[in-house]
Design a protein around this motif. Sequence first.
Motif, PDB file in Angstrom:
ATOM      1  N   LYS A   1       0.856  -1.193   0.000  1.00 48.28           N
ATOM      2  CA  LYS A   1       0.000   0.000   0.000  1.00 48.28           C
ATOM      3  C   LYS A   1       0.892   1.244   0.000  1.00 48.28           C
ATOM      4  N   ASN A   2       1.946   1.229   0.812  1.00 44.45           N
ATOM      5  CA  ASN A   2       2.888   2.348   0.845  1.00 44.45           C
ATOM      6  C   ASN A   2       3.584   2.522  -0.505  1.00 44.45           C
ATOM      7  N   ILE A   3       4.018   1.419  -1.101  1.00 47.89           N
ATOM      8  CA  ILE A   3       4.678   1.476  -2.409  1.00 47.89           C
ATOM      9  C   ILE A   3       3.729   2.063  -3.447  1.00 47.89           C
ATOM     10  N   GLU A   4       2.483   1.594  -3.460  1.00 46.95           N
ATOM     11  CA  GLU A   4       1.480   2.113  -4.402  1.00 46.95           C
ATOM     12  C   GLU A   4       1.266   3.615  -4.204  1.00 46.95           C
ATOM     13  N   ASN A   5       1.164   4.055  -2.948  1.00 50.50           N
ATOM     14  CA  ASN A   5       0.943   5.481  -2.673  1.00 50.50           C
ATOM     15  C   ASN A   5       2.087   6.333  -3.214  1.00 50.50           C
TER      16      ASN A   5
END
Length: 155
Positions: free
Chosen positions: A81-85
């Motif tokens: 989720k952090n990578i996507e953000n």
Amino acid sequence: MKKILILACTATFLFLFSQKTVSPVEYKSSPKVFSIKGLSQSVSIDCGSSRMIVLSGQVPLDAEGNLVGKTTEEQTHQVFKNIENILKEYGGTGKDIIKLGIFTTDITKTPDFRKVRDNYVNLQNPPVSTLVEVSRLFREDVLIEVEATAVVKNK
């Protein structure tokens, strides 16, 4: 094809850097991801028609710095989720990832990691990756950390 793109990006970077008229490198931190003062979450390198995005290792902390999840699977969801953000800040997604570096405290949990990872990356052209078991990460309750490199087309 990806090797050619990486070589072309490197050549473009070297050319632009030598011109000193434009900075091909941009450092960023996303407000949607926990960040540590003095550390860039990502670096973007302008390669002409694309940008190479290099991310710092992402851990399972939310934007406020709270640990998300107690298992490798739960923590991996937050990491991606952090990578996507971060990639969204550049107009990209996990499907643009070309390289992953995975650090885990328990290599036997690799299937749990892969189950989550497969929801985020391009499985037709999966990223190259390195998986390393470590005795400990920066906090005892953190079970996984993932570095990522992506190539995102300029719009």
